[in-house]
Design a protein around this motif. Structure first.
Motif: not given
Length: 867
Positions: A447-451, A501-513
């Protein structure tokens, strides 16, 4: 004197021939006692047919079953059923079951006659007799008797007298509890469903009578359900035509609050009143109905509930709607829960253009139902549910921005209230979090990856799409989805950070930051804190302070696992860089610095080894340099906040490392600041009214944490002093372009300028060749010729190696090897030769130009060339 038929003196022999009927009747009466059982009954049955009118005047000539039925009725109806005669009738019915249908038909005839004559006492006696016969007889011919019974019950239910309606309902309930030995193929209960549903909506003037009628209607519906729900040969009670009557009738009584129930009864009467409550009886009946529902019948049972809530506008208070679906979810079988969730999701989509309060009520109900369903089996509806909720969230954002459901405001368009849409959005976010909290870890990760995949990615090419309020639609979508993600991540427990915190999720999250929006950055920090905090230490760092003894916090600290070490080796620099760049933002407020402090503290507790501790200290010292040098031209508050943040974190990490010399140095600097510069400590900065200094230039070294001193004291305790001496420099990546305060045009022009400035000489541009039809035709022909030549060359090479002598082949390969070696020597010579100086050439003493070489690590490259 004339004599009556069948009466008078015995006739003379002379007149006997003129009165044959008399002789026949007398013979029948004389012969009847000599017969017994069926023979006597047959004799008495035939004679009335041959001799009309005899049975009307002679009771002995009536069939036995009629005489037995007549005998159960007393002269005074108040005396009740004659029990001894009822026992005889029951014994006769059991002895001669083929007469049961005639008994029922005769009882039905008498009851209809008594109802028409308003002889209600005899009506009650007839129904009591029917009930006893039903309970006693279970023969194969009972179906015909049941038809007469149901005919009499229907006659009572059609009456306008409440007592007769209640009497018929009670008889039907008794009949419903009987298990029949033989099936019935032609029996129909449509009338009873309609009549009982009508009784459930009774509006009688007398409150007590109205309550009794409604309860009788509910009991009747319960009897219909019990009689038909498990019998495949009966009419399907789950058909929409029946469910559309049964379910709304039960919900009406469940919803309706009687005035008598609102009064406070006496303690002795309270249990009886509660037992007679139509609401509780309707709830029990609804639970029984749903508990008997099979997989394919759930939809027909739930749809009337949704329609009833729509028709009566019961979504907005949402209290009754939540109660209804709690009853439903706890009554159905657990494996059917996802069907109810699907029905609610479909109803939410169907009402996507309804008022925000209605949609919010549906979402609240969905939240309660989903939490209950998660304890059973949700099945494949997990991502479907989140997908629907996120889609509704996007639609709500569009509605709030455009002000209408159609995207344009016109005269016939319903104006949307923005605060109601905000309320709906918060309800969706709350539902996402409450449902996700009940899921297992693996589903929660999905669900986290989906959101996160739904969050719009920041881009320089991103078009700004504004609405009525001028807000960026993508920005609002990002905020709402990050809020949802924060709700899902709260309380998330995962032992392996690589899976959390997989790589693809962390990359997208930090790019938003890295975006300029302060609210989005704060959400990203809180999401990271939620993932990293696995021992509930988050609330202990909600305020920034310099405690002299951190043991009062009662921190839960575990040794860093191998998986966490691997995670930090892979992603630590990415996290450090994000923290460093977040500290340099001008729009930071107190909440941002509290989140940064919590993130640093939790990394130190959850994921820290000696290498991570060293890097975190270097990072905080670099943040101190940002406040001291102030190349970013930060406001005074931001600079004081960075000083205070560094002091609070170094005070914490010094006590966690338990190195005495390190703790002493940190303590000395903090004490010096307390005396000379309290505006550099969190106790004076992170308050409602911060006490700041107007001049932060020229801060003395005693007020700063010195990197040399820290590397010296920690190096003596086994830490890597060489690494501690190196200043922290963030790694620059492609994501930095997203945080630049320049346009894409400026970036491209800068790249062109750098390329032209670094090029050794300008080459003349060759004008582009004009493309015509002849050019294309020539290219196609030439390509065909080239292919033929290449094919011929390959054929010759193959033929040469097949037929040529070995010496010739060896000489050819040796020549090619020497050519390859010479090319390699040229490449090595060019590579080893020092590169020319970017500043040009200088002249030697003898006038010969000489290249001034500079080591590669000292050369200055433009920022855009560093990756």
């Amino acid at each position: 004197m004339p004599t009556l038929r069948g009466q008078g003196p015995e006739p003379s022999k002379e007149g006997a021939c003129f009165q044959p009927w008399f002789v026949s009747s007398q013979a029948a009466l004389a012969l009847a006692p000599s017969f017994s059982g069926p023979d006597q009954e047959a004799l008495l049955t035939v004679f009335p047919v041959l001799i009309p009118g005899v049975c009307g005047c002679c009771g002995a000539l009536r069939p036995r079953y009629k005489r037995l039925v007549d005998n159960i009725f007393p002269e005074d109806p108040e005396d009740g059923l004659v029990k001894t005669n009822m026992e005889k009738l029951t014994f006769y019915a059991l002895s001669a079951p083929e007469k049961l249908d005639r008994i029922g038909a005769y009882l039905s005839e008498r009851l209809i006659r008594d109802v028409g004559r308003h002889r209600y006492g005899y009506v009650c006696i007839a129904m009591e007799a029917l009930d006893q016969l039903l309970m006693a007889c279970h023969c194969q011919s009972i179906n015909l008797f049941v038809e007469s019974f149901l005919k009499m019950v229907a006659k009572l239910l059609e009456s306008e007298k409440p007592n007769l309606q209640i009497l018929g309902t009670n008889s039907f309930v008794k009949f419903a509890n009987i298990e029949e030995d033989t099936p019935s193929y032609h029996r129909s209960y449509d009338f009873f469903v309609s009549r009982f549903s009508e009784m459930c909506h009774s509006s009688h003037d007398d409150l007590e009578i109205k309550t009794k009628i409604r309860m009788s209607g509910i009991k009747g519906l319960q009897g219909v359900v019990r009689k038909t729900v498990n019998d495949e040969l009966q009419a399907n009670i789950w058909d929409p035509q029946h469910m559309d009557k049964i379910v709304p009738s039960l919900l009406f009584n469940l919803q309706h609050v009687e005035e008598a129930e609102s009064r406070s009864p006496s303690p002795l009467q309270a249990p009886e009143k509660e037992k007679e409550s139509p609401a509780e009886l309707a709830e029990r009946c609804l639970r029984e109905l749903l508990g008997r529902a099979a997989f394919g019948n759930i939809k027909n049972a739930i749809k009337p509930v949704l329609i009833h809530l729509d028709n009566h506008s019961l979504w907005e208070p949402k209290v009754f709607a939540i109660r209804c679906f709690k009853i439903i979810m706890y009554s159905i079988q657990p494996q059917h829960s996802h069907l109810v969730i699907q029905q609610l999701l479909g109803h939410l989509d169907a009402n996507s253009r309804s008022a925000a309060t209605v949609r919010a009520g549906i979402v609240e109900v969905l939240s309660e139902a989903a939490v209950i369903a998660a304890t059973g089996s949700v099945g494949p509806t997990v991502l479907e549910m989140f997908n629907t909720l996120l889609r509704q969230l996007r639609l709500s954002i569009d509605y709030a921005l455009t002000g209408s459901y159609d995207g344009a405001v016109s005269l016939g368009t319903k104006i949307i209230k923005e605060h109601e849409e905000r309320m709906f959005q918060e309800a969706v976010i709350k539902t996402v979090g409450s449902f996700a909290s009940t899921l297992p870890t693996y589903q929660r990760s999905e669900v986290i990856l989906f959101i996160m995949s739904k969050v719009p990615r920041p881009s320089l090419h991103q078009a700004v799409d504004t609405g009525r309020t001028g807000e960026n639609r993508n920005r609002l979508t990002q905020i709402m989805l990050l809020k949802s993600l924060l709700q899902v991540s709260t309380g998330f427990q995962c032992n392996n950070m690589m899976s959390a915190l997989p790589s693809n999720f962390l990359d997208r999250l930090l790019s938003t930051a890295l975006m300029e929006d302060a609210e989005i950055r704060l959400f990203v920090l809180e999401i990271l804190i939620s993932f990293i905090d696995r021992h509930g230490n988050r609330h202990k760092f909600s305020t920034i302070s310099t405690l002299s003894d951190i043991s009062v916090l009662k921190l839960k600290v575990d040794k860093c696992s191998r998986q966490d070490t691997v995670f930090m080796k892979k992603h630590s620099q990415q996290l450090y860089r994000h923290i460093y760049l977040s500290c340099k933002e001008e729009t930071n407020v107190q909440k941002h610095y509290e989140a940064l402090y919590g993130l640093l503290a939790l990394i130190s507790i959850e994921l820290a080894n000696e290498e991570v501790v060293v890097d975190l200290i270097r990072l905080v010292l670099a943040v101190q340099d940002v406040a001291q040098v102030n190349e970013e031209n930060l406001p005074v508050y931001n600079r004081c906040a960075l000083y205070a943040l560094g002091a609070a974190y170094l005070n914490l990490i010094s006590q966690l490392t338990t190195v005495p010399a390190f703790c002493q140095h940190i303590h000395e600097v903090i004490e010096t600041r307390k005396k000379e510069a309290p505006y550099m400590l969190p106790e004076d900065v992170f308050v409602e009214r911060p006490r700041l200094s107007q001049n932060l230039d020229g801060v003395v070294i005693e007020l700063l944490f010195r990197q040399s001193k820290i590397s010296e004291v920690l190096g003596g305790s086994g830490y890597n002093s060489d690494r501690l001496c190196l200043p922290y420099i963030p790694q620059l990546t492609d994501e930095d372009r997203l945080s630049k305060r320049r346009s894409i045009g400026e970036t491209i022009s800068l790249q062109v300028e750098v390329e032209s400035r670094n090029s050794p000489e300008k080459e003349e541009r060759v004008p582009a060749e004009e493309i015509t039809y002849e050019t294309l035709k020539k290219a196609i022909v030439d390509s065909v010729a080239v292919e033929e030549q290449e094919r011929e060359r390959r054929r010759q090479v193959v033929e040469k190696f097949q037929k040529a002598p070995f010496e010739e082949i060896a000489a050819h390969c040796g020549a090619r090897a020497s050519l390859l070696q010479s090319k390699l020597n040229q490449i090595f010579e060019i590579t080893i030769r020092p590169p020319p100086s970017p500043s040009g050439t200088i002249t030697a003493a003898y006038g010969q130009p000489q290249n001034h070489s500079i080591p590669v690590y000292e050369m200055k490259f433009p920022d855009l060339c560093v990756y």
